[in-house]
Enzyme design. Structure first.
Site, short mmCIF file in Angstrom:
data_model
loop_
_atom_site.label_atom_id
_atom_site.label_comp_id
_atom_site.label_asym_id
_atom_site.label_seq_id
_atom_site.Cartn_x
_atom_site.Cartn_y
_atom_site.Cartn_z
N ARG A 26 5.54 0.94 8.49
CA ARG A 26 5.39 0.77 7.04
C ARG A 26 6.57 1.35 6.26
O ARG A 26 7.09 0.69 5.35
CB ARG A 26 4.06 1.36 6.58
CG ARG A 26 2.86 0.49 6.96
CD ARG A 26 1.56 1.11 6.50
NE ARG A 26 1.32 2.40 7.13
CZ ARG A 26 0.38 3.26 6.75
NH1 ARG A 26 -0.41 2.98 5.73
NH2 ARG A 26 0.22 4.41 7.39
N ASN A 44 -1.55 -1.24 6.53
CA ASN A 44 -2.13 -1.42 7.87
C ASN A 44 -3.44 -2.15 7.73
O ASN A 44 -4.22 -1.89 6.80
CB ASN A 44 -2.39 -0.07 8.54
CG ASN A 44 -1.14 0.54 9.14
OD1 ASN A 44 -0.15 -0.15 9.36
ND2 ASN A 44 -1.18 1.84 9.40
#
Length: 751
Positions: A26, A44
């Site tokens: 990320r 996520n």
């Protein structure tokens, strides 16, 4: 990857699947989006990572995405579609989505170089802190309870982040952004003993137990013969080799010879134990009677700190310290992970027991790997590699396969992936069975899968079979050697028929009997036995497995020289009784390849008894300097391969152990190639699967595939799982999944 259309204001929804959680993916996406001036978000989710990007260079972002991913990430698939523009102004990292999971946790990784630099930097707040980690290293699978891989779903939720760690955790520019295992001396786990005390104990010849990434390890000075011998006595491990750890790749040459692929394996993030040719600069008790030693580099920061303290104290300044690093358990029992159990059960083994307060959810032994013909070959697959999935040729029903009784693993299939568990061990103790059941619960939970069926070995008396039968799901019984072959077929994604040469120790045959040297014809979920090794008597039944002299006696009797048994094996109290057993009708027989190795080792005076599985075969292999082929050293009749002429030569007075070892290996390999080539001509099938525990033998694993290739055949060998019973559950799962899919298709067709 689907194409995106560029427009003045493009917004793309991107789904990325694979090993993309807990690896710094990320923050990588965030930095990439900022680089291209894009707005949107990344989160996520149950399927992996979901990204939405909006801006003129969104297509450039998608093109770059797979090219600069973090080192631990693995991208399996990227799906892109256009969506309505929202005129967003900035890019953000959002909270995780809930839902049915199809992503995965990545394996534990060795300490990265950036963390090691901080570990030994007096200006760093992580200076000498044994639990330093970041997005690129540290525990993953062993601390995760479930997905998504967020801190709240790991054991690290017990440690509240201090202000400094919380700031790094929330900073997308930091390599510790959402690194779930991060901590520091102010807020993280702590050791029960100081590093200096650990190093002093090792340097003083004591045995130390430490809590590693996947479980407790036992450490001692690998050059101190007395310390190593005491460890053997206390651990009840009389002969089985110990692995050793050196502090750097430069020190490997002090104790072993290593080529480029072996050195690369040692330095990989998985940090396995790698089998290397020994230089014998260790205590003789490290690997008695063997020519290879298992070597590893430090895995966790704790290991690096111990070596640093040993060097600082002046221990082994000239050559550098070398320490034994072996699993902390009693012989035959699973690796210990619980502090209270460790304190209770290791007090008779260790002089010092070092605990810490970060729990281990999934125990994971060190992986063991060798290099054969320039390629890695698993001996034990565990920490550093599990739960990396094996991609299957197609999506299949979800199946739980429970493996065998020795070197146990379990496998769960999910869509087109097979997740093979870490090495569990043998299931002949209550502790082993509990560890087996814990592994199943953890793997099933972390994958969010409910299997529709269970696959197991044909043998009814295995603990794994009894577990499957008591579970209440649909059952699929799979013959042992068929499962060995199917594991290789599954990992290679092979379609169509294949011959399978399975050289193994033991497995129940499809119609009963003790099999172990089999030539099979496999296609789809089916299997036909088209050949086997000549049956050999097993005087004393299962005792012959532990006492190779009994198998040698069977060979002598078969050659008409049974009267020599008492003389050759006079040191064995029951040698005088064995001839009578051999002459009785109806005794146990076996087609096992492993028992042929035992017989050869005993006939050559190398090993009459063995204290661990494969000891005789390993000591026989250790004597091979070069292989040789005895012309006419075998016969093949009706698909039955006999090595009777070879054994007749091995018992001659003019052959020594070294020459006999080379002759046995070379002739057996040549005989197997001949056997397979004849069957290929008969069946018209040119793909040959090579599996079974005997393919851990480096000479066979090298010469048989080369011989098959020279004969115009295509050999398939195990790469992703071990050839021994550690790969059994994968083969069981593949066969069971194919059978269930076929049954479902047939029901649909009839409807």
């Amino acid at each position: 990857m689907s194409a995106a259309t560029t427009c003045d204001r493009t917004r793309l929804r991107v789904r990325v699947t694979g090993a993309v959680q807990g690896v710094g993916f990320r923050p990588y996406v965030y930095r990439l989006a900022v680089r291209y001036g894009l707005a949107g978000f990344v989160i996520n989710g149950p399927e992996g990572v979901t990204i939405e990007v909006e801006g003129d260079r969104a297509s450039d972002f998608v093109a770059t995405l797979p090219l600069e991913a973090p080192p631990l990430a693995r991208i399996d698939h990227i799906c892109v579609r256009e969506t309505a523009a929202l005129e967003a102004k900035e890019f953000s990292i959002g909270t995780s989505e809930a839902g049915k999971l199809s992503t995965q946790i990545v394996a534990d990784a060795a300490a990265c170089q950036q963390c090691l630099s901080e570990l030994f930097d007096p200006e760093s707040r992580h200076y000498l802190y044994p639990f330093i980690s970041c997005c690129h290293c540290g525990p993953r699978y062993t601390i995760a309870e479930r997905l998504p891989y967020d801190r709240r779903n790991t054991v690290m939720r017990a440690f509240r982040l201090c202000a400094a760690c919380a700031a790094e955790y929330a900073d997308p520019a930091s390599r510790r952004f959402h690194a779930e295992a991060i901590a520091c001396p102010a807020c993280g786990p702590r050791l029960s003993h100081g590093i200096s005390a650990i190093a002093a104990a090792i340097a003083g010849g004591q045995i130390v137990a430490i809590k590693g990434l996947g479980g407790y390890q036992l450490l001692c000075d690998a050059r101190n013969q007395d310390a190593v011998q005491r460890l053997r006595r206390r651990k009840q491990r009389l002969q089985k080799p110990f692995a050793v750890m050196v502090d750097s790749i430069e020190r490997v040459s002090d104790i072993a010879e290593a080529n480029a692929p072996e050195l690369a394996l040692l330095e990989s993030v998985a940090r396995p134990i790698v089998l290397l040719s020994s230089c014998n600069n260790l205590a003789p008790a490290i690997a008695p009677g063997l020519s290879r030693v298992g070597v590893m580099l430090p895995v966790a920061p704790l290991h690096h700190l111990i070596f640093h303290a040993l060097r600082s104290a002046g221990a082994c300044v000239r050559t550098g310290p070398v320490i034994v690093a072996t699993s902390a358990n009693l012989c035959g029992e699973p690796l210990l992970i619980d502090n209270a159990q460790a304190l209770r059960r290791l007090k008779g083994i260790s002089d010092l027991i070092v605990t810490h307060d970060r729990d281990i959810v999934a125990r994971a032994d060190d992986s063991v790997v060798s290099v054969v013909a320039g390629r890695p070959r698993f001996i034990r697959r565990a920490r550093g590699y599990v739960p990396e999935p094996i991609r299957l040729a197609k999506s299949v029903p979800s199946v739980l396969a429970v493996g065998g009784a020795l070197k146990s693993t379990v496998t769960i299939t999910r869509d087109n992936q097979a997740f093979v568990s870490q090495h569990i061990g043998d299931l002949d103790t209550a502790e082993g069975i509990r560890a087996f059941e814990e592994t199943i619960r953890h793997l099933t939970s972390s994958l969010d899968v409910e299997p529709v069926a269970m696959a197991h070995d044909l043998h009814p008396d295995m603990a794994s079979t009894r577990f499957a039968e008591a579970n209440g799901r649909a059952l699929v019984a799979v013959q042992h050697h068929h499962a060995h072959a199917a594991a290789v077929i599954a990992e290679h994604g092979h379609a169509g028929p294949a011959l399978a040469l399975v050289l193994d120790g033991h497995g129940l045959g499809s119609e009963g009997g003790n099999w172990g040297g089999e030539l099979l014809l496999c296609e789809g979920a089916g299997c036909q036995r088209i050949g086997h090794l000549a049956p050999l008597q097993m005087p004393g039944g299962d005792r012959a497995v532990r006492e190779p002299w009994r198998m040698a006696s069977a060979v002598l009797h078969g050659l008409g020289r049974g009267d020599e048994i008492g003389l050759r094996f006079a040191a064995q109290r029951q040698a005088g009784c064995v001839l009578a057993l051999l002459e009785q009708p109806g005794g146990a027989t076996t087609t096992s390849a492993g028992r042929l190795f035992d017989a050869a080792a005993a006939l050559l005076g190398i090993a009459s008894l063995q204290s661990y599985e494969g000891e005789a075969a390993m000591k026989l292999e250790a004597l091979v300097r070069r292989t040789a082929i005895l012309e006419a050293g075998w016969t093949i009749d009706g698909g039955v391969l006999s090595l009777r002429p070879l054994f007749a030569r091995l018992i001659a007075d003019d052959i020594d152990a070294v020459g006999g070892a080379g002759l046995f290996h070379g002739t057996f390999a040549a005989a197997c190639v001949d056997w397979v080539a004849r069957s290929a001509r008969t069946t018209g099938v040119n793909t040959v699967v090579l599996s079974g525990g005997c393919f851990l033998n480096a000479a066979l694993a090298d010469e048989i595939p080369r011989g098959c290739s020279a004969a115009g055949l295509t050999p398939l060998v195990p790469r992703r799982v071990p050839p021994n019973d550690g790969g059994l559950s994968l083969g069981q799962a593949w066969i069971a999944a194919l059978q269930i899919a076929q049954q479902s298709s047939a029901r649909g067709g009839s409807a």
